[in-house]
Motif scaffolding. Structure first.
Motif, mmCIF file in Angstrom:
data_model
loop_
_atom_site.group_PDB
_atom_site.id
_atom_site.type_symbol
_atom_site.label_atom_id
_atom_site.label_comp_id
_atom_site.label_asym_id
_atom_site.label_seq_id
_atom_site.Cartn_x
_atom_site.Cartn_y
_atom_site.Cartn_z
ATOM 1 N N PHE A 66 0.819 -1.210 0.000
ATOM 2 C CA PHE A 66 0.000 0.000 0.000
ATOM 3 C C PHE A 66 0.856 1.264 0.000
ATOM 4 N N ASP A 67 2.048 1.186 0.586
ATOM 5 C CA ASP A 67 2.993 2.303 0.496
ATOM 6 C C ASP A 67 3.384 2.529 -0.962
ATOM 7 N N GLU A 68 3.614 1.430 -1.665
ATOM 8 C CA GLU A 68 3.993 1.508 -3.082
ATOM 9 C C GLU A 68 2.840 2.071 -3.924
ATOM 10 N N ILE A 69 1.626 1.639 -3.638
ATOM 11 C CA ILE A 69 0.458 2.141 -4.369
ATOM 12 C C ILE A 69 0.328 3.651 -4.176
ATOM 13 N N LEU A 70 0.514 4.114 -2.950
ATOM 14 C CA LEU A 70 0.438 5.548 -2.680
ATOM 15 C C LEU A 70 1.539 6.293 -3.428
ATOM 16 N N ALA A 71 2.765 5.796 -3.370
ATOM 17 C CA ALA A 71 3.891 6.459 -4.032
ATOM 18 C C ALA A 71 3.666 6.540 -5.540
ATOM 19 N N GLN A 72 3.173 5.460 -6.137
ATOM 20 C CA GLN A 72 2.901 5.455 -7.583
ATOM 21 C C GLN A 72 1.816 6.466 -7.932
ATOM 22 N N SER A 73 0.799 6.553 -7.121
ATOM 23 C CA SER A 73 -0.314 7.465 -7.390
ATOM 24 C C SER A 73 0.118 8.917 -7.240
ATOM 25 N N GLU A 85 -8.072 8.442 -8.601
ATOM 26 C CA GLU A 85 -8.605 7.265 -9.285
ATOM 27 C C GLU A 85 -7.545 6.167 -9.362
ATOM 28 N N ALA A 86 -6.316 6.544 -9.699
ATOM 29 C CA ALA A 86 -5.239 5.550 -9.773
ATOM 30 C C ALA A 86 -5.049 4.860 -8.422
ATOM 31 N N TYR A 87 -5.071 5.643 -7.341
ATOM 32 C CA TYR A 87 -4.907 5.074 -6.005
ATOM 33 C C TYR A 87 -6.052 4.109 -5.691
ATOM 34 N N MET A 88 -7.276 4.554 -5.913
ATOM 35 C CA MET A 88 -8.436 3.732 -5.566
ATOM 36 C C MET A 88 -8.484 2.441 -6.382
ATOM 37 N N ALA A 129 -3.199 7.998 3.735
ATOM 38 C CA ALA A 129 -2.806 7.948 2.322
ATOM 39 C C ALA A 129 -3.716 8.845 1.479
ATOM 40 N N VAL A 130 -5.016 8.757 1.700
ATOM 41 C CA VAL A 130 -5.950 9.586 0.926
ATOM 42 C C VAL A 130 -5.769 11.057 1.289
ATOM 43 N N GLU A 131 -5.518 11.340 2.577
ATOM 44 C CA GLU A 131 -5.253 12.728 2.985
ATOM 45 C C GLU A 131 -4.029 13.282 2.260
ATOM 46 N N GLU A 132 -2.992 12.456 2.116
ATOM 47 C CA GLU A 132 -1.783 12.902 1.400
ATOM 48 C C GLU A 132 -2.103 13.279 -0.038
ATOM 49 N N LEU A 133 -2.900 12.446 -0.690
ATOM 50 C CA LEU A 133 -3.258 12.728 -2.084
ATOM 51 C C LEU A 133 -4.089 14.006 -2.186
ATOM 52 N N LEU A 134 -5.075 14.149 -1.310
ATOM 53 C CA LEU A 134 -5.918 15.350 -1.336
ATOM 54 C C LEU A 134 -5.090 16.597 -1.019
#
Length: 199
Positions: A66-73, A85-88, A129-134
């Motif tokens: 999940f760390d990798e998914i966040l970093a990629q997104s 969308e990419a993260y979700m 993770a979602v907070e970071e993206l937002l």
């Protein structure tokens, strides 16, 4: 890394991989530490060098990926909507590939966090993770500075968990990934509409 550190990392990896295979097949409650150690070729005492209890394996399984998914997104070229969308979608894809039984174990630990701290930690990590993206959206000027980041993060995480629960209850009778993609394509922009800055 020293040889000792490399050996320790390899032992931990074997334990996690063995546990994942057994848990995906039998579920966490039907899996014993003895089965995990036997399948990984280590002693029971070695297990306790790395984990306090078998439930800790579930959190370990979810951590790195999940760390990798966040970093990629976050690194994705594109708008905040595309990053979300990419993260979700990647989140859903990883859960779906992991197995229905493993998803059921995660859900059970989130719904009843009194059993262990796994659910509390996993939920906190996903919310963060979602907070970071937002927050990236606010920093880039795509989202308004007054966007309620924590509330939006909670809503998006609730959606992901709700869809995961429905998918797990259905026994994986449809694609969680595709259901998540369809939601994003249809509703994600509307969810954030009032907070999007229009250039």
């Amino acid at each position: 890394m020293t040889n000792r550190q490399l050996a320790a990392a390899e032992t931990r990896k074997r334990l996690v991989e063995a546990a994942k295979a057994i848990i995906c097949d039998k579920g966490l409650s039907n899996t014993s530490i003895e089965e995990i150690t036997e399948a990984s070729g280590v002693s029971k005492g070695t297990f306790y060098t790395y984990f306090k209890r078998k439930e800790d394996i579930v959190f370990e399984l979810s951590g790195g990926m999940f760390d990798e998914i966040l970093a990629q997104s976050k690194a994705l070229e594109g708008s905040i909507l595309q990053k979300l969308e990419a993260y979700m979608v990647r989140f859903a894809r990883y859960i779906e590939k992991g197995s229905v039984k493993l998803a059921q174990e995660w859900i059970k630990n989130v719904v009843d966090p009194g059993i262990t701290d796994i659910g509390v930690n996993k939920l906190a990590k996903d919310l963060s993770a979602v907070e970071e993206l937002l927050s990236l959206g606010v920093a880039s000027g795509e989202l308004k500075a007054n966007a309620p980041i924590q509330q939006l993060s909670g809503t998006i995480t609730d959606l992901l968990y709700g869809q995961m629960a429905c998918w797990a209850i259905s026994g994986g009778s449809y694609s969680y990934e595709e259901r998540t993609r369809a939601f994003c394509e249809t509703h994600l922009e509307n969810l954030l509409k009032q907070y999007l800055e229009r250039v």
